[in-house]
Design a protein around this motif. Structure first.
Motif, short mmCIF file in Angstrom:
data_model
loop_
_atom_site.label_atom_id
_atom_site.label_comp_id
_atom_site.label_asym_id
_atom_site.label_seq_id
_atom_site.Cartn_x
_atom_site.Cartn_y
_atom_site.Cartn_z
N LEU A 86 0.83 -1.21 0.00
CA LEU A 86 0.00 0.00 0.00
C LEU A 86 0.86 1.25 0.00
CD1 LEU A 86 -2.81 -0.70 2.61
CD2 LEU A 86 -3.14 0.21 0.32
N GLN A 87 1.94 1.18 0.76
CA GLN A 87 2.82 2.32 0.93
C GLN A 87 3.70 2.52 -0.30
OE1 GLN A 87 2.45 4.34 3.21
NE2 GLN A 87 4.31 5.56 3.28
N GLY A 88 3.73 1.52 -1.18
CA GLY A 88 4.62 1.60 -2.34
C GLY A 88 6.07 1.46 -1.96
N ALA A 89 6.33 0.82 -0.83
CA ALA A 89 7.71 0.64 -0.36
C ALA A 89 8.20 -0.76 -0.75
CB ALA A 89 7.79 0.86 1.14
N ARG A 90 9.41 -1.08 -0.32
CA ARG A 90 10.01 -2.39 -0.65
C ARG A 90 10.05 -3.27 0.58
NH1 ARG A 90 13.51 -1.19 -5.22
NH2 ARG A 90 13.18 1.01 -5.72
N TRP A 91 10.23 -4.55 0.35
CA TRP A 91 10.35 -5.46 1.48
C TRP A 91 11.16 -6.68 1.10
CZ3 TRP A 91 6.24 -5.53 -1.77
CH2 TRP A 91 5.82 -6.77 -2.25
N GLN A 92 11.63 -7.36 2.12
CA GLN A 92 12.41 -8.57 1.93
C GLN A 92 12.05 -9.49 3.10
OE1 GLN A 92 16.56 -7.63 1.78
NE2 GLN A 92 17.08 -9.47 0.64
N THR A 93 11.86 -10.77 2.82
CA THR A 93 11.56 -11.69 3.92
C THR A 93 12.63 -12.77 3.97
OG1 THR A 93 10.25 -13.19 2.56
CG2 THR A 93 9.09 -11.35 3.58
N PHE A 94 12.85 -13.30 5.15
CA PHE A 94 13.82 -14.37 5.36
C PHE A 94 13.14 -15.50 6.10
CE2 PHE A 94 16.05 -10.27 5.46
CZ PHE A 94 16.87 -10.42 4.37
N ARG A 95 13.32 -16.71 5.60
CA ARG A 95 12.65 -17.85 6.23
C ARG A 95 13.15 -18.07 7.64
NH1 ARG A 95 8.16 -19.53 3.34
NH2 ARG A 95 8.03 -21.67 4.02
N TYR A 96 12.24 -18.32 8.57
CA TYR A 96 12.63 -18.84 9.88
C TYR A 96 13.43 -20.13 9.67
CZ TYR A 96 9.82 -15.97 13.10
OH TYR A 96 9.33 -14.96 13.86
N ARG A 97 14.34 -20.41 10.58
CA ARG A 97 15.01 -21.71 10.55
C ARG A 97 13.99 -22.78 10.95
NH1 ARG A 97 19.78 -19.85 14.12
NH2 ARG A 97 21.33 -19.04 12.65
N PRO A 98 14.30 -24.06 10.64
CA PRO A 98 13.32 -25.12 10.95
C PRO A 98 12.92 -25.15 12.43
CG PRO A 98 15.04 -25.96 9.51
CD PRO A 98 15.46 -24.57 9.88
N ASP A 99 13.81 -24.72 13.33
CA ASP A 99 13.44 -24.71 14.75
C ASP A 99 12.82 -23.38 15.17
OD1 ASP A 99 15.61 -23.06 14.63
OD2 ASP A 99 16.75 -24.05 16.23
N TRP A 100 12.42 -22.56 14.20
CA TRP A 100 11.75 -21.28 14.44
C TRP A 100 12.64 -20.29 15.18
CZ3 TRP A 100 7.53 -20.31 11.65
CH2 TRP A 100 6.81 -21.41 11.19
#
Ligand SMILES: *Cc1c(COP(=O)(O)O)cnc(C)c1O
Length: 356
Positions: free
Chosen positions: A125-139
């Motif tokens: 909505l904000q027109g900004a950027r993002w990046q996600t990183f997976r949790y490790r298998p043990d969270w």
């Protein structure tokens, strides 16, 4: 001229194709056992409901623009000062206010995934950027998160859908390793019996968002708040809508927050049933992530999460099916009343038996 007029031509380009956030189903009518959106299964404090008296007089006047009465009570409960709190129309609005304040088109936000899906919607909505990183298998948190150097880092704690939670010592270390603003989303923190609000004094880059939707059984009220350093709270006050919380919600939220005895009793009942649900699901062969929230994340070894969800739905039981990509699908089941959980487990027993 009129023929060729199209509203979407006037909508800002980055909003034209936006799919808004899709909340869990809220069936109107029918008699579903509803365990899909982490609502509290019990009614709110009767003191909270009683605060609706004198509705006419409350509605005639504009509300207190800063919800002073609520901030005073919440400050006392959390051991912070009222000047360290800003209130909003649900914690969803709080998150939107923070995103609006920090992120322009060149800036990016980060968060570990899978988690609350609204973060991405707000950034889009904000027109900004993002990046996600997976949790490790043990969270636990992926190392990349600490090197991302983002304008804003979201961490839901406890996390949804996993129900996992970092304790305050771990959080202190995590926040210290992130140079920029960190928002700890505490929608479920009461069920974990902790709050990072007490860390605000020592961690200048910390924000803690909280809501009355889950632990206070007031999802329909729409009331949330943020705890952070006074300087940030001032910026948020000067950028929010002037009457973002209405008079009725302020009155009810203040009364609910004042009734800590109700909260303790409710938490005891929900946590007791969380244990029942965890044990029952494990006995049925599900792999169950130990939860610190009011829901349980579980996966069936047969990989049949979606068909189990559908089979439950035809039996008038709603749970949340989540698919976060290959090898990351499961069911997020809200803790219900003893009767609801029993029906759920009985029906699941029938369904699971018929899976080859
Ligand atoms: C439910 C939820 C919220 C939103 O709470 P509201 O106050 O109802 O807007 C925020 N974050 C997470 C992780 C949630 O699950």
């Amino acid at each position: 001229m009129t023929k060729s007029f199209r509203w979407s031509d006037y909508v800002r380009p980055h909003l034209r194709e936006l799919q808004g956030y899709v909340p869990g189903e809220q069936p109107q009518g029918g008699k579903f056992i509803k365990l899909n959106t982490n609502e509290n299964p019990y009614p709110p404090s009767s003191a909270a409901v009683a605060a609706l008296k004198d509705v006419g007089e409350r509605l005639r006047k504009y509300p207190d623009p800063t919800a002073t009465a609520f901030r005073q009570v919440a400050a006392q409960v959390l051991g912070v000062s009222p000047e360290q709190i800003v209130c909003g129309n649900g914690s969803d609005e709080i998150l939107a206010m923070v995103v609006r304040l920090f992120l322009g088109p060149e800036d990016h936000a980060v968060w570990p995934s899978p988690t609350y899906l609204l973060y991405e919607t707000l950034i889009r909505l904000q027109g900004a950027r993002w990046q996600t990183f997976r949790y490790r298998p043990d969270w636990t948190l992926p190392e990349e998160l600490f090197r991302a150097n983002a304008k804003l880092t979201f961490i839901a704690n406890p996390n949804s859908p996993s129900g996992t939670c970092f304790d305050l010592n771990q959080l202190r270390g995590i926040i210290a390793r992130i140079p920029g603003p960190v928002l700890i989303d505490e929608a479920y923190a009461d069920f974990a019996g902790q709050s990072a609000a007490s860390l605000v004094r020592d961690c200048p880059n910390l924000m803690v968002s909280r809501t009355l939707s889950k632990s206070y059984a007031l999802a329909g009220l729409r009331f949330g708040y943020l705890v952070a350093h006074e300087d940030l709270i001032r910026h948020l006050h000067s950028t929010r809508d002037s009457y973002n919380c209405d008079a009725l919600s302020i009155a009810v939220a203040t009364a609910a927050m004042s009734d800590q005895a109700w909260l303790r009793d409710n938490l005891r009942r929900v946590l007791e049933q969380r244990h029942v649900l965890e044990r029952g699901l494990a006995e049925l062969g599900f792999s169950v992530q130990p939860s610190q929230a009011n829901f349980v994340w579980c996966r069936h070894p047969g990989g049949q999460a979606q068909s189990i969800y559908l089979a439950l739905k035809t039996r008038q039981i709603l749970v949340r099916y989540m698919n976060y990509g290959p090898d990351a699908e499961g069911l997020r089941i809200t803790v219900g009343t003893p009767a609801q959980n029993q029906v759920l487990l009985e029906q699941l027993h029938q369904i699971v038996k018929s899976i080859p």
